[in-house]
Design an enzyme around this catalytic site. Structure first.
Site, PDB file in Angstrom:
ATOM      1  N   GLY A  23       0.774  -1.235   0.000  1.00 45.19           N
ATOM      2  CA  GLY A  23       0.000   0.000   0.000  1.00 45.19           C
ATOM      3  C   GLY A  23       0.809   1.291   0.000  1.00 45.19           C
ATOM      4  NE  ARG A  30       2.564  -7.233  11.000  1.00 45.35           N
ATOM      5  CZ  ARG A  30       1.241  -7.346  11.072  1.00 45.35           C
ATOM      6  NH1 ARG A  30       0.700  -7.924  12.116  1.00 45.35           N
ATOM      7  NH2 ARG A  30       0.472  -6.885  10.114  1.00 45.35           N
ATOM      8  NE  ARG A  31       2.624  -8.472   4.923  1.00 41.53           N
ATOM      9  CZ  ARG A  31       1.561  -7.987   4.261  1.00 41.53           C
ATOM     10  NH1 ARG A  31       0.824  -8.812   3.522  1.00 41.53           N
ATOM     11  NH2 ARG A  31       1.238  -6.715   4.336  1.00 41.53           N
ATOM     12  CG  ASP A  66       4.317  -6.683  15.594  1.00 40.84           C
ATOM     13  OD1 ASP A  66       3.791  -5.550  15.700  1.00 40.84           O
ATOM     14  OD2 ASP A  66       3.676  -7.739  15.682  1.00 40.84           O
ATOM     15  CE1 TYR A 124      -7.652   2.646  10.752  1.00 43.89           C
ATOM     16  CE2 TYR A 124      -9.426   3.962   9.791  1.00 43.89           C
ATOM     17  CZ  TYR A 124      -8.101   3.531   9.791  1.00 43.89           C
ATOM     18  OH  TYR A 124      -7.223   4.013   8.850  1.00 43.89           O
TER      19      TYR A 124
HETATM   20  P1  NDP Z   1      -1.967  -1.873   3.696  1.00 46.84           P
HETATM   21  O1  NDP Z   1      -2.674  -2.962   4.426  1.00 46.84           O
HETATM   22  O2  NDP Z   1      -1.796  -2.007   2.237  1.00 46.84           O
HETATM   23  O3  NDP Z   1      -0.542  -1.597   4.381  1.00 46.84           O
HETATM   24  C1  NDP Z   1      -0.405  -1.566   5.772  1.00 46.84           C
HETATM   25  C2  NDP Z   1       1.075  -1.645   6.132  1.00 46.84           C
HETATM   26  O4  NDP Z   1       1.182  -1.560   7.562  1.00 46.84           O
HETATM   27  C3  NDP Z   1       1.713  -2.944   5.702  1.00 46.84           C
HETATM   28  O5  NDP Z   1       2.992  -2.687   5.177  1.00 46.84           O
HETATM   29  C4  NDP Z   1       1.837  -3.727   7.003  1.00 46.84           C
HETATM   30  O6  NDP Z   1       3.005  -4.545   6.999  1.00 46.84           O
HETATM   31  C5  NDP Z   1       2.037  -2.588   8.015  1.00 46.84           C
HETATM   32  N1  NDP Z   1       1.687  -3.048   9.355  1.00 46.84           N
HETATM   33  C6  NDP Z   1       0.465  -3.391   9.839  1.00 46.84           C
HETATM   34  N2  NDP Z   1       0.568  -3.847  11.091  1.00 46.84           N
HETATM   35  C7  NDP Z   1       1.888  -3.773  11.422  1.00 46.84           C
HETATM   36  C8  NDP Z   1       2.643  -4.129  12.564  1.00 46.84           C
HETATM   37  N3  NDP Z   1       2.053  -4.630  13.680  1.00 46.84           N
HETATM   38  N4  NDP Z   1       3.994  -3.941  12.552  1.00 46.84           N
HETATM   39  C9  NDP Z   1       4.585  -3.437  11.454  1.00 46.84           C
HETATM   40  N5  NDP Z   1       3.945  -3.091  10.335  1.00 46.84           N
HETATM   41  C10 NDP Z   1       2.608  -3.268  10.322  1.00 46.84           C
HETATM   42  O7  NDP Z   1      -2.804  -0.539   4.035  1.00 46.84           O
HETATM   43  P2  NDP Z   1      -2.583   0.999   3.648  1.00 46.84           P
HETATM   44  O8  NDP Z   1      -1.373   1.191   2.851  1.00 46.84           O
HETATM   45  O9  NDP Z   1      -3.867   1.494   3.125  1.00 46.84           O
HETATM   46  O10 NDP Z   1      -2.413   1.605   5.099  1.00 46.84           O
HETATM   47  C11 NDP Z   1      -1.311   2.381   5.490  1.00 46.84           C
HETATM   48  C12 NDP Z   1      -1.763   3.421   6.504  1.00 46.84           C
HETATM   49  O11 NDP Z   1      -2.714   4.268   5.891  1.00 46.84           O
HETATM   50  C13 NDP Z   1      -2.463   2.866   7.731  1.00 46.84           C
HETATM   51  O12 NDP Z   1      -2.028   3.603   8.858  1.00 46.84           O
HETATM   52  C14 NDP Z   1      -3.948   3.125   7.459  1.00 46.84           C
HETATM   53  O13 NDP Z   1      -4.664   3.247   8.646  1.00 46.84           O
HETATM   54  C15 NDP Z   1      -3.845   4.427   6.719  1.00 46.84           C
HETATM   55  N6  NDP Z   1      -4.967   4.799   5.868  1.00 46.84           N
HETATM   56  C16 NDP Z   1      -5.437   3.974   4.887  1.00 46.84           C
HETATM   57  C17 NDP Z   1      -6.471   4.384   4.062  1.00 46.84           C
HETATM   58  C18 NDP Z   1      -7.065   3.502   3.022  1.00 46.84           C
HETATM   59  O14 NDP Z   1      -8.243   3.701   2.667  1.00 46.84           O
HETATM   60  N7  NDP Z   1      -6.320   2.544   2.466  1.00 46.84           N
HETATM   61  C19 NDP Z   1      -7.029   5.736   4.183  1.00 46.84           C
HETATM   62  C20 NDP Z   1      -6.479   6.507   5.252  1.00 46.84           C
HETATM   63  C21 NDP Z   1      -5.461   6.068   6.036  1.00 46.84           C
HETATM   64  P3  NDP Z   1       3.065  -6.072   7.511  1.00 46.84           P
HETATM   65  O15 NDP Z   1       1.690  -6.637   7.414  1.00 46.84           O
HETATM   66  O16 NDP Z   1       4.075  -6.713   6.623  1.00 46.84           O
HETATM   67  O17 NDP Z   1       3.548  -5.936   8.923  1.00 46.84           O
HETATM   68  C1  8X3 Z   2      -9.058   4.501   6.018  1.00 44.79           C
HETATM   69  C2  8X3 Z   2     -10.169   5.185   5.321  1.00 44.79           C
HETATM   70  O1  8X3 Z   2     -12.693   5.468   5.264  1.00 44.79           O
HETATM   71  O2  8X3 Z   2     -11.851   3.228   5.559  1.00 44.79           O
HETATM   72  O3  8X3 Z   2      -8.556   5.272   7.030  1.00 44.79           O
HETATM   73  O4  8X3 Z   2     -11.721   4.808   7.354  1.00 44.79           O
HETATM   74  S1  8X3 Z   2     -11.675   4.639   5.923  1.00 44.79           S
END
Ligand code: NDP
Ligand code: 8X3
Length: 265
Positions: free
Chosen positions: A20, A41-42, A67, A160
């Site tokens: 992402g 983590r991956r 993590d 959330y």
């Molecule tokens: P993805 O699921 O595509 O990416 C999330 C990333 O966070 C992954 O790289 C994952 O890595 C990492 N992550 C999650 N848990 C952990 C952990 N415990 N330790 C280390 N790394 C962690 O989602 P997005 O790219 O969309 O999300 C990124 C950020 O954007 C988040 O904070 C999300 O809340 C925020 N966001 C997302 C929106 C959306 O609509 N997509 C909108 C607004 C904000 P891994 O699993 O390998 O650990």
């Molecule tokens: C992620 C966007 O709308 O799913 O923060 O909360 S929403």
């Protein structure tokens, strides 16, 4: 290409770079010639991304699997990072997730703890390690990925949303605390964006995740990476404190329409 104001390559730490926004942000900075430190983590995904960025852009990439919920892991990883670089110019606190979507009376406690531990405590653990380095450098930039969910709550979003409101509050607080040290703090608050976010929220239910983005022309990870890059490439005296971005068909975290319902000529 070095930073246009300092003429130096920067070192950028991106949490959650396995997917992402984080992955796209790491790519964006690597493309501009900066050293990137990628975390998540991956480990196998980090190794793949490291190889890709090094080959494609010829930059130094440091990969640190950990993590963010485990402070001992965070401390070990940042200690290792300090062996490999003497400065961190930019921290992008991006790692985060939503788990589940339900009313408060039916919420799952494990989901709540996962979100609070990752989105709030994880962000704090990483920041606690990096902020003193930036203080010693008398400069740096922390970019927190918040959300429209941290600006307005929506139905079933309760915990959330609360974690993203916390990110909003922490961004404002960090800005005040770190002001004397020339450290910029920015919140980038995206609306719905097509990443693995919904797949994680709905625990692997691909159909439900795909439905979230059906017919809305949602933001893409590269859009957010461009915006983070924009925030990071302002002149030294300019700090973007807070930036909210949605796709054309979303007004805020509460209200959006389908692309088909948009008036077109
Ligand atoms: P993805 O699921 O595509 O990416 C999330 C990333 O966070 C992954 O790289 C994952 O890595 C990492 N992550 C999650 N848990 C952990 C952990 N415990 N330790 C280390 N790394 C962690 O989602 P997005 O790219 O969309 O999300 C990124 C950020 O954007 C988040 O904070 C999300 O809340 C925020 N966001 C997302 C929106 C959306 O609509 N997509 C909108 C607004 C904000 P891994 O699993 O390998 O650990
Ligand atoms: C992620 C966007 O709308 O799913 O923060 O909360 S929403």
């Amino acid at each position: 290409m070095p930073d246009k104001f300092t003429n130096m390559a920067k070192t950028v730490l991106v949490t959650g770079a396995t997917s992402g926004f984080g992955k796209a942000i790491a790519e964006r900075f690597a493309k501009e010639g900066h050293t990137v430190c990628i975390t998540g983590r991956r480990a196998e995904r980090l190794a793949e991304l490291q190889q890709q960025l090094e080959q494609q852009y010829g930059v130094k990439v440091i990969s640190l699997p950990f993590d963010v919920r485990d402070n001992a892991q965070v401390e070990r990883a940042i200690a290792e990072l300090k062996n490999q670089t003497d400065r961190i110019d930019i921290l992008v606190n991006n790692a985060g997730l939503a788990a589940g979507l339900s009313t408060i009376d039916e919420g799952n406690l494990d989901d709540w703890e996962t979100m609070i531990d990752t989105n709030v405590k994880g962000l704090l653990y990483v920041t606690r390690q990096i902020a003193p380095l930036m203080r010693e450098q008398a400069g740096g930039h922390i970019i927190n990925i918040g959300s429209t969910a941290g600006k307005l709550v929506y139905k079933n979003g309760n915990v959330y949303c609360a974690t993203k409101y916390a990110v909003d509050a922490l961004t404002q607080a960090m800005r005040i605390d770190l002001l004397p040290y020339g450290i910029k703090v920015t919140a980038v608050n995206p609306g719905m964006a097509e990443t693995e976010f919904s797949l994680v929220r709905f625990k692997g239910d691909e159909e439900r995740a795909a439905n979230m983005y059906a017919g809305v022309n949602a933001l893409q990870a590269a859009d957010i990476a461009d915006i983070v890059w924009y925030c990071a490439s302002q002149p030294p005296h300019v700090c973007i404190n807070d930036l909210t971005v949605t796709c054309l068909t979303q007004a805020n975290g509460f209200y959006s329409i389908k692309e088909a319902d948009r008036v077109k000529k």
